[in-house]
Scaffold this active site. Sequence first.
Site, PDB file in Angstrom:
ATOM      1  N   ASN A  51       0.034 -16.228  11.982  1.00 31.50           N
ATOM      2  CA  ASN A  51       0.892 -16.764  13.060  1.00 31.50           C
ATOM      3  C   ASN A  51       0.864 -15.857  14.292  1.00 31.50           C
ATOM      4  O   ASN A  51       1.563 -16.087  15.259  1.00 31.50           O
ATOM      5  CB  ASN A  51       2.333 -16.964  12.560  1.00 31.50           C
ATOM      6  CG  ASN A  51       3.052 -15.635  12.284  1.00 31.50           C
ATOM      7  OD1 ASN A  51       2.472 -14.548  12.465  1.00 31.50           O
ATOM      8  ND2 ASN A  51       4.281 -15.714  11.839  1.00 31.50           N
TER       9      ASN A  51
ATOM     10  N   SER B 263       3.414  -3.644  -2.691  1.00 31.55           N
ATOM     11  CA  SER B 263       3.603  -2.320  -2.095  1.00 31.55           C
ATOM     12  C   SER B 263       4.195  -1.344  -3.097  1.00 31.55           C
ATOM     13  O   SER B 263       4.955  -1.748  -3.985  1.00 31.55           O
ATOM     14  CB  SER B 263       4.542  -2.445  -0.885  1.00 31.55           C
ATOM     15  OG  SER B 263       5.021  -1.176  -0.475  1.00 31.55           O
TER      16      SER B 263
ATOM     17  N   TYR C 146      13.152  -5.491   2.855  1.00 32.20           N
ATOM     18  CA  TYR C 146      11.678  -5.616   2.807  1.00 32.20           C
ATOM     19  C   TYR C 146      11.191  -5.355   1.380  1.00 32.20           C
ATOM     20  O   TYR C 146      10.455  -6.149   0.802  1.00 32.20           O
ATOM     21  CB  TYR C 146      11.005  -4.632   3.782  1.00 32.20           C
ATOM     22  CG  TYR C 146       9.553  -4.426   3.448  1.00 32.20           C
ATOM     23  CD1 TYR C 146       9.142  -3.281   2.774  1.00 32.20           C
ATOM     24  CD2 TYR C 146       8.620  -5.410   3.723  1.00 32.20           C
ATOM     25  CE1 TYR C 146       7.813  -3.120   2.414  1.00 32.20           C
ATOM     26  CE2 TYR C 146       7.291  -5.262   3.364  1.00 32.20           C
ATOM     27  CZ  TYR C 146       6.901  -4.105   2.700  1.00 32.20           C
ATOM     28  OH  TYR C 146       5.592  -3.955   2.324  1.00 32.20           O
TER      29      TYR C 146
ATOM     30  N   LYS D 229       9.276  -7.906  -1.770  1.00 30.84           N
ATOM     31  CA  LYS D 229       8.090  -7.655  -2.595  1.00 30.84           C
ATOM     32  C   LYS D 229       8.453  -7.752  -4.083  1.00 30.84           C
ATOM     33  O   LYS D 229       7.735  -8.353  -4.879  1.00 30.84           O
ATOM     34  CB  LYS D 229       7.507  -6.265  -2.291  1.00 30.84           C
ATOM     35  CG  LYS D 229       6.937  -6.112  -0.901  1.00 30.84           C
ATOM     36  CD  LYS D 229       5.778  -7.057  -0.612  1.00 30.84           C
ATOM     37  CE  LYS D 229       5.157  -6.816   0.747  1.00 30.84           C
ATOM     38  NZ  LYS D 229       4.104  -7.795   1.090  1.00 30.84           N
TER      39      LYS D 229
HETATM   40  C1  WQD Z   1       5.159   8.716   5.629  1.00 29.40           C
HETATM   41  C2  WQD Z   1       5.770  10.118   5.699  1.00 29.40           C
HETATM   42  C3  WQD Z   1       8.005  10.155   6.581  1.00 29.40           C
HETATM   43  C4  WQD Z   1       6.878   8.845  10.624  1.00 29.40           C
HETATM   44  C5  WQD Z   1       6.198   2.909   4.622  1.00 29.40           C
HETATM   45  C6  WQD Z   1       6.947   1.774   4.008  1.00 29.40           C
HETATM   46  C7  WQD Z   1       6.166   1.214   2.851  1.00 29.40           C
HETATM   47  C8  WQD Z   1       4.769   0.861   3.304  1.00 29.40           C
HETATM   48  C9  WQD Z   1       4.075   2.051   3.945  1.00 29.40           C
HETATM   49  C10 WQD Z   1       4.636  -1.474   3.747  1.00 29.40           C
HETATM   50  C11 WQD Z   1       7.222  10.162   5.260  1.00 29.40           C
HETATM   51  C12 WQD Z   1       7.047  10.892   7.506  1.00 29.40           C
HETATM   52  C13 WQD Z   1       6.847   9.206   9.284  1.00 29.40           C
HETATM   53  C14 WQD Z   1       7.218   9.819  11.602  1.00 29.40           C
HETATM   54  C15 WQD Z   1       7.473  11.444   9.853  1.00 29.40           C
HETATM   55  N1  WQD Z   1       4.807  -0.218   4.195  1.00 29.40           N
HETATM   56  N2  WQD Z   1       7.143  10.487   8.912  1.00 29.40           N
HETATM   57  N3  WQD Z   1       7.516  11.091  11.174  1.00 29.40           N
HETATM   58  O1  WQD Z   1       7.716   5.565   4.607  1.00 29.40           O
HETATM   59  O2  WQD Z   1       5.886   6.282   2.962  1.00 29.40           O
HETATM   60  O3  WQD Z   1       6.041   3.913   3.674  1.00 29.40           O
HETATM   61  O4  WQD Z   1       4.910   2.473   5.033  1.00 29.40           O
HETATM   62  O5  WQD Z   1       4.404  -1.795   2.607  1.00 29.40           O
HETATM   63  O6  WQD Z   1       6.827   0.073   2.371  1.00 29.40           O
HETATM   64  O7  WQD Z   1       8.171   2.296   3.512  1.00 29.40           O
HETATM   65  O8  WQD Z   1       5.278   5.630   5.305  1.00 29.40           O
HETATM   66  O9  WQD Z   1       4.158   6.444   7.324  1.00 29.40           O
HETATM   67  O10 WQD Z   1       6.581   5.678   7.496  1.00 29.40           O
HETATM   68  O11 WQD Z   1       6.035   7.828   6.340  1.00 29.40           O
HETATM   69  O12 WQD Z   1       7.749  12.625   9.499  1.00 29.40           O
HETATM   70  O13 WQD Z   1       7.273   9.553  12.836  1.00 29.40           O
HETATM   71  O14 WQD Z   1       5.756  10.557   7.046  1.00 29.40           O
HETATM   72  O15 WQD Z   1       9.241  10.853   6.462  1.00 29.40           O
HETATM   73  O16 WQD Z   1       7.436  11.391   4.572  1.00 29.40           O
HETATM   74  P1  WQD Z   1       6.320   5.435   4.103  1.00 29.40           P
HETATM   75  P2  WQD Z   1       5.506   6.352   6.710  1.00 29.40           P
END
Ligand code: WQD
Length: 336
Positions: A33, A125, A149, A153
């Site tokens: 979409n 996920s 979210y 899943k």
């Molecule tokens: C990774 C690490 C943050 C951003 C998320 C979703 C999950 C999946 C993948 C869909 C963590 C740290 C992050 C920043 C930081 N999505 N961080 N500064 O949270 O493991 O997973 O994305 O399916 O459902 O929850 O991934 O990349 O957001 O964070 O320090 O600006 O990086 O604290 O330790 P996450 P992320």
Amino acid sequence: MGKILVTGGTGFIGSHTCVELLNEGYEIVVMDNLSNSKLESANRVQQLTNKIFKFYEVDMLDYDGMCKIFEENEIDAVIHFAGLKAVGESVQKPLEYYNNNIVGTINLLKVMNKYQCKTMIFSSSATVYGVDNRPPYTEDMQTSAINPYGYTKVMIEQILSDICVADSEWSVVSLRYFNPIGANKSGLIGEDPNGIPNNLVPYIAQVAIGKLEKLNIYGNDYDTPDGTGIRDYIHVVDLAKGHISALAYAKKHKGFEPINLGTGSGSSVLEVVASYEKACEKEIPKEFAPRRAGDLAVSYANAEKAKRLLNWEAKYNLDEMCADSWNFTVKNPNGL
Ligand code: WQD
């Protein structure tokens, strides 16, 4: 041989999977979409593979629109990526997430039933492991969630599992992604989020290219070697190839099968930053900030089941993931 319908096929993982499907010789149809991706992504896939395919700008909530796709194409199987996926946004807009992701998927399943298409690879996920399990996560663990979210899943996996029990003709592989990063080595497709990225690596990429000032590291007081969060980062091309292996498996097996797609090892935020600094050959301005609500300290996969059932394992390392992410960013400083 019929075609593979890829819902959400212009998205980050969807577009990379389309490349691998086409390279493997499959015929595909892409449905999206375009709410969180661009049609340019499909053009790049065709450019990359020198293959053409039909694109339908159709929403999962458009039952008749999806029937049209099945009327016009013989669909053998569906790889289902389409869905809203921003954790924070899901907390603010739960109804939109439940409606879009769950009602949309139920719509899709009804259409598949109507046209006797009973094979699905579902984009799940690692978030379904919730906060009560301890890594390395295995597929037999109890699933749960801490945000809408994640609940979509968990609930969709339950729906798919129940359908497979009710009708033994169904075959579903639910792929539980860990943290997909990187890009196709051509630099033509990659992670191209709308607005300020929520995820770590696209955020680092925008700092590195000069579009964002500095990286906020959410928490350096976790119980980890360097105090920052640990995740199982996996190259998006490895992840895409996992879908090809899952499709081959689903064609030979019936029933519901959850399978982790991860490397089986974790990297900390500081390790990712160091790897990205190597890739872009500059220092990433960074600052420690308070922990982000809902974040786990550590998350990584037990990747044995994918090796055993799919004969698949991740091949690329963190430096290659960051180098490929940077290559895409340099070639597309303003996205696709
Ligand atoms: C990774 C690490 C943050 C951003 C998320 C979703 C999950 C999946 C993948 C869909 C963590 C740290 C992050 C920043 C930081 N999505 N961080 N500064 O949270 O493991 O997973 O994305 O399916 O459902 O929850 O991934 O990349 O957001 O964070 O320090 O600006 O990086 O604290 O330790 P996450 P992320």
